[in-house]
Write a protein that holds these residues in place. Structure first.
Motif, PDB file in Angstrom:
ATOM      1  N   TYR A   3      32.709  36.287  36.548  1.00 46.36           N
ATOM      2  CA  TYR A   3      33.750  35.947  35.528  1.00 46.36           C
ATOM      3  C   TYR A   3      34.171  34.134  35.409  1.00 46.36           C
ATOM      4  O   TYR A   3      34.435  33.593  34.610  1.00 46.36           O
ATOM      5  N   ARG A   4      32.563  33.621  35.294  1.00 43.72           N
ATOM      6  CA  ARG A   4      32.543  32.511  35.336  1.00 43.72           C
ATOM      7  C   ARG A   4      32.354  32.480  33.210  1.00 43.72           C
ATOM      8  O   ARG A   4      33.207  31.343  33.148  1.00 43.72           O
ATOM      9  N   ALA A   5      31.733  33.142  32.493  1.00 46.43           N
ATOM     10  CA  ALA A   5      31.584  33.040  31.305  1.00 46.43           C
ATOM     11  C   ALA A   5      33.272  32.770  30.345  1.00 46.43           C
ATOM     12  O   ALA A   5      33.423  32.790  29.910  1.00 46.43           O
ATOM     13  N   ASP A   6      33.605  33.254  31.019  1.00 48.71           N
ATOM     14  CA  ASP A   6      34.895  34.401  30.667  1.00 48.71           C
ATOM     15  C   ASP A   6      36.040  33.093  31.143  1.00 48.71           C
ATOM     16  O   ASP A   6      36.827  33.009  30.670  1.00 48.71           O
ATOM     17  N   TYR A   7      35.509  32.315  32.350  1.00 47.72           N
ATOM     18  CA  TYR A   7      36.737  31.304  32.794  1.00 47.72           C
ATOM     19  C   TYR A   7      36.342  30.312  31.439  1.00 47.72           C
ATOM     20  O   TYR A   7      37.483  29.633  31.437  1.00 47.72           O
ATOM     21  N   GLU A   8      35.004  29.949  30.913  1.00 45.95           N
ATOM     22  CA  GLU A   8      34.967  28.878  30.569  1.00 45.95           C
ATOM     23  C   GLU A   8      35.093  29.107  29.303  1.00 45.95           C
ATOM     24  O   GLU A   8      36.150  28.084  28.988  1.00 45.95           O
ATOM     25  N   ASP A   9      34.877  30.006  28.544  1.00 49.12           N
ATOM     26  CA  ASP A   9      35.794  30.602  26.754  1.00 49.12           C
ATOM     27  C   ASP A   9      37.358  31.008  27.448  1.00 49.12           C
ATOM     28  O   ASP A   9      37.818  31.213  26.080  1.00 49.12           O
ATOM     29  N   GLY A  10      38.030  30.832  27.998  1.00 49.86           N
ATOM     30  CA  GLY A  10      39.392  30.783  28.542  1.00 49.86           C
ATOM     31  C   GLY A  10      39.573  32.292  28.125  1.00 49.86           C
ATOM     32  O   GLY A  10      40.689  32.807  27.771  1.00 49.86           O
ATOM     33  N   SER A  11      38.633  33.472  27.941  1.00 49.62           N
ATOM     34  CA  SER A  11      39.348  34.877  27.870  1.00 49.62           C
ATOM     35  C   SER A  11      40.218  35.463  29.210  1.00 49.62           C
ATOM     36  O   SER A  11      40.806  35.842  29.194  1.00 49.62           O
ATOM     37  N   LEU A  12      39.246  34.375  30.267  1.00 49.56           N
ATOM     38  CA  LEU A  12      40.082  34.769  31.764  1.00 49.56           C
ATOM     39  C   LEU A  12      41.755  34.594  31.381  1.00 49.56           C
ATOM     40  O   LEU A  12      42.553  35.204  32.452  1.00 49.56           O
ATOM     41  N   GLU A  13      42.049  33.904  31.451  1.00 44.95           N
ATOM     42  CA  GLU A  13      43.517  33.176  30.966  1.00 44.95           C
ATOM     43  C   GLU A  13      44.190  34.383  30.111  1.00 44.95           C
ATOM     44  O   GLU A  13      45.469  34.405  30.533  1.00 44.95           O
ATOM     45  N   GLN A  14      43.614  34.432  29.083  1.00 42.49           N
ATOM     46  CA  GLN A  14      44.436  35.697  28.275  1.00 42.49           C
ATOM     47  C   GLN A  14      44.282  36.949  29.483  1.00 42.49           C
ATOM     48  O   GLN A  14      45.496  37.754  28.914  1.00 42.49           O
ATOM     49  N   LEU A  15      43.577  37.191  29.958  1.00 45.18           N
ATOM     50  CA  LEU A  15      43.703  38.108  30.685  1.00 45.18           C
ATOM     51  C   LEU A  15      44.742  37.885  31.858  1.00 45.18           C
ATOM     52  O   LEU A  15      45.448  39.547  31.611  1.00 45.18           O
ATOM     53  N   LEU A  16      44.897  37.097  32.143  1.00 53.18           N
ATOM     54  CA  LEU A  16      46.018  36.768  33.093  1.00 53.18           C
ATOM     55  C   LEU A  16      47.623  37.048  32.399  1.00 53.18           C
ATOM     56  O   LEU A  16      48.038  37.249  32.933  1.00 53.18           O
ATOM     57  N   LEU A  17      47.269  36.865  31.650  1.00 56.83           N
ATOM     58  CA  LEU A  17      48.480  36.628  29.967  1.00 56.83           C
ATOM     59  C   LEU A  17      49.021  38.523  29.675  1.00 56.83           C
ATOM     60  O   LEU A  17      49.947  38.204  28.832  1.00 56.83           O
ATOM     61  N   ALA A  18      48.314  39.071  29.376  1.00 57.67           N
ATOM     62  CA  ALA A  18      48.504  39.966  29.115  1.00 57.67           C
ATOM     63  C   ALA A  18      49.443  41.176  29.765  1.00 57.67           C
ATOM     64  O   ALA A  18      49.430  41.136  31.155  1.00 57.67           O
TER      65      ALA A  18
END
Lengths: 246, 83, 229, 155
Positions: free
Chosen positions: C79-94
């Motif tokens: 999850y780290r790279a996704d966390y750093e570039d913000g795409s993890l947040e996007q996933l949470l909001l999806a």
């Protein structure tokens, strides 16, 4: 009922109430402990096989039995934290973890010393022992996760999740290692269904010691919870008044 | 009652039928754990209370100094924050 | 709602494809854990003894421990790279349930880091003079066990994704939880060598796999929500 | 909101299926007999190969213990009252070790068919009693051995 529930969640209310409870817990604890220890050391007949090492049982069994309660307790507190966001539940979860590590360590140490005599080895990778050791590691994991996360609320929730997962895992670990390797005797020091039940002079002091250690656990949990409450609520009016009054 | 005691002399009691070291070790560990676990929270409580008391006093000083002259004493401020 | 929404299945596939594509682009994340596995497995004969008899006794354990360590190392990329570039947040909001998205990410991660290790394990087993009759068992148990390691590790990573230095904490959380898999895996291999029936062990590993597939994403999703906000 | 509900339902269905399958597999696994220890009978029937490291659980056979005078080397037989296995061991025996005691030995069978133990462990049951009670029980004909046997579910 609901009012009582939310009141229980208030740290201030708990602080005041627990102050009243403490003497009523410490008194019986001291009494049971004195009676239990004297009985265990002086009056319990030596076992026909183990001789006087049976006296170790009166420390080991209470500690081992309470050590098993920590993960369920933390998982329960964690669930309450996640669902109702009760402040007090997280205080329980936070203070229980280090206590649990200590209790588990003592259960392991006393068991190991006992085993050195009766089994002929200090340590064996037996099911019980291994699962206890792993429980100890998991408790250390919970403690270090808590200390690593700076945001208190995130730490509370993260530890709640880890405690719930850990609780399931402790059960799985227990079964898997039991299945893997077992030397430890079944834990039924006072089961009455055996064809030769343990005599009362063996199990009565054990029951006394178990109650004493449970009370001891309650007392030390409440003491450290009170400290935690003081630290968390240090900016509130009532703590400042309390500090000035001392 | 005393005739139920399993040992006939103090020496025998201390010897624990040859298991002295292990039996007493476990009881000593227990005693240590017990006393540390009860005294440590009390010491810690005193620490917390003392710390809070100091903080209160410092805050009061800062407030009164601010009333005396508007220039904030840098040093006091830093101490106040640090605790 | 007026906006047309994709089905959960499509979102699952999209997440899976995306993660595989990213891994394909950043090859070192795939190669590093794999190399780590090879190197750790190589150290055992050097550290213990190159004697075939001795090695064959410990080979199954060595392979499992190396796999465990490699999967721990690989966890960092989950999850780290996704966390750093913000795409993890996007996933949470999806609009899709995080549960299936986490499952997709875990599946992708296992395909990238777990499967190569499983595929190469017979070769390493041969080099460690593991008796030939247990290659099959080893392969099957690793195939059943490595996804469990990924799924359990995912919970640990999700809990610690916001932390700066988390290597040690991740290990302390994840490794004790992986013990049942390790036990079942090595015992199954031992069992083959003893010529006994395997069914019980394989059933247990299957049960662990199914239980962790259904429950671990739940915990990972909850942990991600806590860590990201 | 409809699709949201549908998604939630699909998660629940997924989890329930997964868990019930897992429980089914666990029950199946538990029905399989998994050996933790070998019994002397299993060893006698040749279920164990030479050199294979195993554990044997059994009782110390009455009158079988022989020890060397000049070393810690001992020889005894472990039995499940059907078959015996002869065991050689060098080292300190646990305090609980005595004839009729339930024990676990770790080791392997050598070329001569003798079990060379690397470790001897005494297995204690959960019954505690004083010497007098034990004597009374023995007098009444309830032997401690029966009682140890009944509480030995390892195999």
């Amino acid at each position: 009922m609901w009012l009582w529930f939310s009141k229980l969640g208030s740290p201030k209310w708990f602080y005041e109430l627990s102050g009243k409870w403490l003497p009523w817990l410490i008194g019986p604890m001291a009494l049971l402990l004195i009676v239990g220890i004297i009985w265990a050391l002086l009056f319990v007949p030596p076992d026909y096989q183990q001789g006087n090492t049976i006296r170790i049982m009166y420390i080991h069994v209470p500690f081992a039995s309470i050590s098993l309660a920590f993960f369920p307790l933390m998982a329960l507190a964690g669930t309450i934290t996640l669902v109702w966001r009760m402040k007090l539940a997280d205080i329980v979860a936070k203070t229980a973890a280090p206590l649990g590590a200590w209790f588990t360590a003592l259960a392991l140490a006393s068991g190991s010393i006992w085993g050195s005599d009766i089994w002929g080895t200090w340590w064996i990778w037996d099911g019980r022992l291994t699962s206890m050791l792993l429980q100890f590691f998991l408790l250390i994991g919970v403690i270090s996760l808590r200390s690593a996360l700076e945001d208190a609320e995130a730490a509370a929730k993260a530890c709640a999740v880890l405690s719930i997962v850990g609780c399931i895992n402790v059960i799985v670990i227990k079964y898997s290692v039991d299945w893997w390797n077992t030397l430890h005797q079944p834990s039924s020091p006072f089961s009455l269904s055996n064809e030769a039940p343990n005599p009362p002079e063996v199990w009565i002091p054990l029951v006394i010691m178990i109650f004493a250690v449970y009370l001891f656990f309650a007392v030390s949990l409440i003491l450290s919870m009170r400290n935690e409450i003081l630290v968390r609520e240090r900016r509130s009016e009532w703590v400042q008044q309390l500090v000035q009054a001392t | 009652m005393f005739d139920l005691i399993q040992f006939s002399s103090v020496g025998e009691f201390l010897n624990m039928g040859g298991y002295a070291f292990n039996v007493w070790l476990v009881y000593a560990l227990f005693a240590m754990f017990f006393s540390v676990n009860l005294t440590y929270p009390l010491i810690r409580k005193r620490q917390i209370v003392l710390e809070q008391k100091r903080r209160l006093i410092l805050n009061k000083e800062i407030v009164s100094q601010n009333e005396d002259n508007n220039e904030v004493d840098n040093l006091t401020f830093r101490v106040g924050e640090g605790t | 709602m007026s906006i047309k929404r994709t089905t959960t299945l499509k979102a699952f596939q999209a997440t899976l494809r995306r993660d595989l594509l990213i891994a394909y682009k950043r090859k070192n994340e795939v190669v590093n854990p794999f190399m780590f596995f090879l190197i750790v497995a190589t150290l055992f004969p050097i550290g213990i003894s190159p004697e075939p008899d001795r090695l064959s006794e410990i080979a199954a354990g060595v392979l499992w421990i190396s796999t465990l360590l490699a999967s721990l190392l690989a966890m960092d990329s989950l999850y780290r790279a996704d966390y750093e570039d913000g795409s993890l947040e996007q996933l949470l909001l999806a609009p899709h349930s995080l549960y299936f998205m986490v499952l997709a990410k875990n599946l992708a991660h296992w395909l990238i880091s777990g499967l190569p290790v499983v595929l190469v394990s017979p070769l390493i087993g041969y080099m460690l003079s593991l008796p030939a009759e247990s290659f099959g068992t080893l392969f099957v148990t690793l195939l059943l066990g490595t996804p469990v390691l990924s799924l359990l590790g995912s919970i640990g990573v999700a809990l610690t994704v916001g932390l700066g230095s988390r290597g040690l904490i991740l290990a302390v959380i994840t490794l004790p939880m992986s013990v049942p898999v390790l036990i079942a895996g090595t015992m199954a291999v031992q069992q083959t060598l003893n010529g006994a029936s395997l069914a019980g062990y394989l059933a247990i590993m299957g049960a662990m796999l199914l239980a962790s597939i259904s429950l671990a994403p739940l915990a990972s999703a909850a942990a991600l929500r806590i860590s990201v906000n | 909101m409809k699709s949201h509900r549908k998604e939630r339902l699909s998660i629940i269905v997924f989890i329930t299926t997964g868990l019930s399958l897992a429980i089914g597999l666990t029950l199946f696994a538990l029905s399989q007999n998994i050996d933790l220890f070998y019994t002397p009978t299993q060893v006698a029937q040749g279920e164990v190969e030479t050199g294979q490291r195993i554990r044997i659980g059994g009782m110390v056979k009455d009158g079988s213990l022989r020890s060397a005078n000049d070393s810690l080397r001992v020889q005894f037989a472990t039995t499940d009252y059907i078959n015996d296995v002869t065991i050689h061991y060098e080292g300190l025996l646990p305090d609980l070790f005595r004839e009729g005691q339930g024990i676990v030995v770790e080791g392997a069978i050598d070329e001569l068919g003798v079990f060379q133990a690397s470790r001897v462990l005494a297995k204690h049951d959960e019954n505690y009693m004083s010497q007098e009670v034990k004597a009374a029980l023995d007098a009444a004909g309830v032997s401690a051995e029966n009682h140890l046997l009944s509480s030995q579910p390892e195999t």
